[in-house]
Design a protein around this motif. Structure first.
Motif, mmCIF file in Angstrom:
data_model
loop_
_atom_site.group_PDB
_atom_site.id
_atom_site.type_symbol
_atom_site.label_atom_id
_atom_site.label_comp_id
_atom_site.label_asym_id
_atom_site.label_seq_id
_atom_site.Cartn_x
_atom_site.Cartn_y
_atom_site.Cartn_z
ATOM 1 N N THR A 36 -7.761 22.229 -4.320
ATOM 2 C CA THR A 36 -6.548 21.419 -4.424
ATOM 3 C C THR A 36 -5.526 22.142 -5.283
ATOM 4 O OG1 THR A 36 -7.183 20.238 -6.456
ATOM 5 C CG2 THR A 36 -7.955 19.306 -4.349
ATOM 6 N N ASP A 37 -4.255 21.731 -5.136
ATOM 7 C CA ASP A 37 -3.210 22.316 -5.976
ATOM 8 C C ASP A 37 -3.454 21.998 -7.447
ATOM 9 O OD1 ASP A 37 -1.953 23.347 -3.745
ATOM 10 O OD2 ASP A 37 -0.479 21.724 -3.588
ATOM 11 N N GLU A 38 -3.967 20.789 -7.714
ATOM 12 C CA GLU A 38 -4.257 20.411 -9.103
ATOM 13 C C GLU A 38 -5.296 21.352 -9.713
ATOM 14 O OE1 GLU A 38 -5.966 16.551 -11.623
ATOM 15 O OE2 GLU A 38 -6.434 16.786 -9.500
ATOM 16 N N LYS A 39 -6.361 21.622 -8.945
ATOM 17 C CA LYS A 39 -7.393 22.514 -9.454
ATOM 18 C C LYS A 39 -6.861 23.942 -9.606
ATOM 19 C CE LYS A 39 -11.549 19.999 -8.007
ATOM 20 N NZ LYS A 39 -12.833 20.077 -7.268
ATOM 21 N N CYS A 40 -5.999 24.359 -8.704
ATOM 22 C CA CYS A 40 -5.401 25.700 -8.822
ATOM 23 C C CYS A 40 -4.599 25.824 -10.114
ATOM 24 C CB CYS A 40 -4.514 25.982 -7.619
ATOM 25 S SG CYS A 40 -5.403 26.411 -6.100
ATOM 26 N N GLU A 41 -3.815 24.802 -10.414
ATOM 27 C CA GLU A 41 -3.002 24.857 -11.631
ATOM 28 C C GLU A 41 -3.882 24.813 -12.876
ATOM 29 O OE1 GLU A 41 0.147 25.729 -11.855
ATOM 30 O OE2 GLU A 41 -0.201 26.010 -9.707
ATOM 31 N N LEU A 42 -5.006 24.107 -12.805
ATOM 32 C CA LEU A 42 -5.935 24.089 -13.929
ATOM 33 C C LEU A 42 -6.504 25.490 -14.163
ATOM 34 C CD1 LEU A 42 -7.309 22.172 -15.971
ATOM 35 C CD2 LEU A 42 -9.159 21.901 -14.306
ATOM 36 N N ALA A 43 -6.879 26.176 -13.083
ATOM 37 C CA ALA A 43 -7.387 27.542 -13.214
ATOM 38 C C ALA A 43 -6.323 28.457 -13.793
ATOM 39 C CB ALA A 43 -7.858 28.059 -11.854
ATOM 40 N N ARG A 44 -5.084 28.295 -13.345
ATOM 41 C CA ARG A 44 -4.001 29.131 -13.882
ATOM 42 C C ARG A 44 -3.810 28.875 -15.379
ATOM 43 N NH1 ARG A 44 0.064 31.328 -10.915
ATOM 44 N NH2 ARG A 44 -0.044 29.719 -9.281
ATOM 45 N N ALA A 45 -3.867 27.601 -15.755
ATOM 46 C CA ALA A 45 -3.693 27.253 -17.169
ATOM 47 C C ALA A 45 -4.805 27.825 -18.039
ATOM 48 C CB ALA A 45 -3.645 25.726 -17.318
ATOM 49 N N HIS A 46 -5.961 28.101 -17.441
ATOM 50 C CA HIS A 46 -7.083 28.655 -18.195
ATOM 51 C C HIS A 46 -7.154 30.179 -18.123
ATOM 52 C CE1 HIS A 46 -8.384 24.490 -18.495
ATOM 53 N NE2 HIS A 46 -9.319 24.857 -19.342
ATOM 54 N N GLY A 47 -6.178 30.811 -17.500
ATOM 55 C CA GLY A 47 -6.132 32.268 -17.569
ATOM 56 C C GLY A 47 -6.162 33.011 -16.261
ATOM 57 N N ALA A 48 -6.290 32.312 -15.128
ATOM 58 C CA ALA A 48 -6.262 33.012 -13.843
ATOM 59 C C ALA A 48 -4.890 33.647 -13.643
ATOM 60 C CB ALA A 48 -6.563 32.045 -12.700
ATOM 61 N N ALA A 49 -4.869 34.914 -13.242
ATOM 62 C CA ALA A 49 -3.605 35.609 -13.021
ATOM 63 C C ALA A 49 -2.931 35.134 -11.738
ATOM 64 C CB ALA A 49 -3.848 37.112 -12.962
ATOM 65 N N HIS A 50 -3.741 34.760 -10.742
ATOM 66 C CA HIS A 50 -3.245 34.262 -9.457
ATOM 67 C C HIS A 50 -4.190 33.153 -8.992
ATOM 68 C CE1 HIS A 50 -0.938 38.062 -9.234
ATOM 69 N NE2 HIS A 50 -2.075 38.629 -9.622
ATOM 70 N N VAL A 51 -3.662 32.184 -8.244
ATOM 71 C CA VAL A 51 -4.496 31.109 -7.716
ATOM 72 C C VAL A 51 -4.214 30.927 -6.228
ATOM 73 C CG1 VAL A 51 -4.795 29.877 -9.893
ATOM 74 C CG2 VAL A 51 -2.802 29.383 -8.457
ATOM 75 N N ILE A 52 -5.242 30.521 -5.492
ATOM 76 C CA ILE A 52 -5.138 30.318 -4.050
ATOM 77 C C ILE A 52 -5.800 28.999 -3.695
ATOM 78 C CG2 ILE A 52 -5.770 31.207 -1.768
ATOM 79 C CD1 ILE A 52 -6.117 33.992 -3.115
ATOM 80 N N ASN A 53 -5.054 28.108 -3.034
ATOM 81 C CA ASN A 53 -5.628 26.879 -2.497
ATOM 82 C C ASN A 53 -6.234 27.230 -1.145
ATOM 83 O OD1 ASN A 53 -6.142 24.423 -1.175
ATOM 84 N ND2 ASN A 53 -4.403 23.388 -2.142
ATOM 85 N N TYR A 54 -7.551 27.311 -1.079
ATOM 86 C CA TYR A 54 -8.184 27.810 0.146
ATOM 87 C C TYR A 54 -8.137 26.797 1.295
ATOM 88 C CZ TYR A 54 -12.377 25.195 -1.346
ATOM 89 O OH TYR A 54 -13.252 24.212 -1.741
ATOM 90 N N ARG A 55 -7.723 25.560 0.998
ATOM 91 C CA ARG A 55 -7.580 24.578 2.083
ATOM 92 C C ARG A 55 -6.238 24.722 2.805
ATOM 93 N NH1 ARG A 55 -11.890 21.335 1.992
ATOM 94 N NH2 ARG A 55 -12.807 20.670 -0.008
ATOM 95 N N THR A 56 -5.251 25.280 2.140
ATOM 96 C CA THR A 56 -3.920 25.416 2.738
ATOM 97 C C THR A 56 -3.513 26.867 2.950
ATOM 98 O OG1 THR A 56 -2.847 25.334 0.549
ATOM 99 C CG2 THR A 56 -3.166 23.233 1.708
ATOM 100 N N GLU A 57 -4.262 27.815 2.381
ATOM 101 C CA GLU A 57 -3.928 29.226 2.514
ATOM 102 C C GLU A 57 -5.152 30.010 2.976
ATOM 103 O OE1 GLU A 57 -0.954 30.638 -0.790
ATOM 104 O OE2 GLU A 57 -2.455 29.359 -1.764
ATOM 105 N N ASN A 58 -4.918 31.105 3.684
ATOM 106 C CA ASN A 58 -5.988 32.021 4.064
ATOM 107 C C ASN A 58 -6.232 32.950 2.877
ATOM 108 O OD1 ASN A 58 -7.199 34.540 5.002
ATOM 109 N ND2 ASN A 58 -6.975 33.706 7.058
#
Length: 328
Positions: free
Chosen positions: A177-199
Motif C-alpha cells: 500500500t502507499d501507506e506502507k511505502c511511506e512508512l518504509a521511506r520514513a524509516h530509511g528506504a531510499a526508494h519505495v515501490i507499491n507492488y500492487r500498482t507498479e511493476n
C-alpha cells in the motif's frame, strides 16, 4: 526439586490459528546448561506460522514461539554468561516462547541492556538478528551498494530500512500500500515501490539506470522470487529468507547462468545462531544499534497471550505493520 505452573500455547496438529491452545504446564528447575526465564513479553514471527501450519514440521504436541524477553529466575550448572536477576532476551530453538515461564538452553539467551525495554527486547531479537546476518554474514554488503527488499514495512523490513541507511546502503523497498511505502521511506528506504500498482522489475530498472541491484532480500517467497531474479545485476545475489506467500518452486541452475551468473542463498537465522559465540556477537551488534539510536523498534500491534490466534490471523493477512508482541 520445585516446580510451578505456566500458561503455554501448544498445538496438537498442524492447521490454522484455531489449533492454538492455551494450556497449563509444569515448569521445573534448570539442568546443566539451562536457565529458567520468567517472560515479560513474547514476540510474534512468521516462523511461528510456518511451524503451526506444518511447513516447518514439529513433533506433536509442541509449544510454539521463538522469541521473548524477561528475567532469569534460576541458572543451571555450567552457565557462566547469565545470573539470577539478569534481564534477557532471545530468539532461539526449541520453540516454546509463548508462555509465562520456561526452562530452556542458556547458550542463545542474551543479556538485555538496561537502556532497552522488555517490549523492545521481545520485538527485536529474531527480526534484528535476521537483518544482521543478511547485511553482514550471508554476503557483506558495502557502502553504496543497492539492495531490493520486499515487504519493507514489515517487522524485518523496517529494521532493514534503518540498518541500510545507517551504513550508507541504498535500499529499494516494496510494499502493498502507499501507506506502507511511506512508512518504509520514513524509516530509511531510499526508494519505495507499491507492488500492487507498479511493476517492481520495471521500477528497479528505472531507479538503477538499467543496471539492477547488487542484492535482493526476499522473505515473501513464491510470489516475488522469479521477478526478483530479473532485478539483479550480473553476479548479484538473491537472499531468500522466508516463504510468506508460499515456498519457492525448484529453480534451474541454468536459469541463474542465463540471467548473469547469479547467486542464490536460502538462509535461516538458526543456522547462524547455532554457534553460541556467534549468536551472542550478533545480539550485541543488534542491541547496540538500538541503544545508539541507529535502529528504532516499531511495535505496531500488541495482543494478550490469550488472543494469540487473532495475532496469527492478522500476521497472515498482512494487516500488521512493524513488529507484533504478545503481552502477559
Amino acid at each position: 526439586m520445585t516446580s510451578q505452573t505456566s500458561r503455554a500455547v501448544v498445538i496438537s496438529k498442524p492447521g490454522g490459528p484455531e489449533v492454538l491452545e492455551l494450556r497449563q504446564q509444569e515448569v521445573g528447575e534448570p539442568g546443566a546448561g539451562e536457565v529458567r526465564v520468567r517472560h515479560a513479553v513474547c514476540g510474534l514471527n512468521y516462523i511461528d506460522v510456518y511451524q503451526r501450519t506444518g511447513l516447518y514440521p514439529l513433533e506433536m504436541p509442541h509449544a510454539l514461539g521463538m522469541e521473548a524477553s524477561g528475567t532469569v529466575e534460576a541458572v543451571g550448572d555450567g552457565v557462566t554468561h547469565l545470573a539470577v536477576g539478569d534481564r534477557v532476551a532471545y530468539a532461539a530453538m526449541p520453540p516454546g516462547a509463548y508462555c509465562d515461564v520456561r526452562v530452556m538452553p542458556a547458550a542463545q539467551v542474551c543479556p538485555l541492556p538496561d537502556a532497552l525495554s522488555f517490549e523492545e527486547g521481545a520485538a527485536i531479537m529474531l527480526q534484528g538478528m535476521t537483518v544482521e546476518y543478511l547485511f553482514h554474514r550471508t554476503y557483506p554488503i558495502a557502502k553504496g551498494e543497492k539492495v531490493l527488499f520486499h515487504a519493507a514495512a514489515g517487522g524485518v523490513g523496517l529494521l532493514a530500512c534503518q540498518w541500510a541507511k545507517s551504513e550508507g546502503i541504498e535500499l529499494i523497498g516494496t510494499a502493498s500500500t502507499d501507506e506502507k511505502c511511506e512508512l518504509a521511506r520514513a524509516h530509511g528506504a531510499a526508494h519505495v515501490i507499491n507492488y500492487r500498482t507498479e511493476n517492481f522489475v520495471e521500477r528497479v530498472s528505472e531507479i538503477t539506470n538499467g543496471k539492477g541491484v547488487d542484492v535482493v532480500m526476499d522473505g515473501v517467497g513464491k510470489d516475488t522470487f522469479d521477478a526478483s531474479l530479473d532485478c539483479l545485476k550480473p553476479l548479484g545475489i538473491m537472499m531468500s529468507f522466508g516463504n510468506a506467500s508460499g515456498p519457492v518452486p525448484p529453480v534451474s541452475l541454468l536459469t541463474l547462468a542465463a540471467k548473469g551468473s547469479l547467486k542464490v542463498a536460502r538462509t535461516t537465522l538458526f543456522t547462524y545462531t547455532a554457534d553460541p559465540e556467534r549468536c551472542q556477537d550478533m545480539a550485541r551488534h543488534v542491541l547496540g544499534k538500538v541503544v545508539s539510536g541507529d535502529v528504532k523498534v516499531k511495535i505496531g500491534q500488541r495482543f494478550p497471550l490469550e488472543q494469540v490466534a487473532d495475532a496469527h490471523r492478522a500476521l497472515e493477512a498482512r494487516e500488521t505493520i512493524g513488529s507484533t508482541v504478545l503481552t502477559l
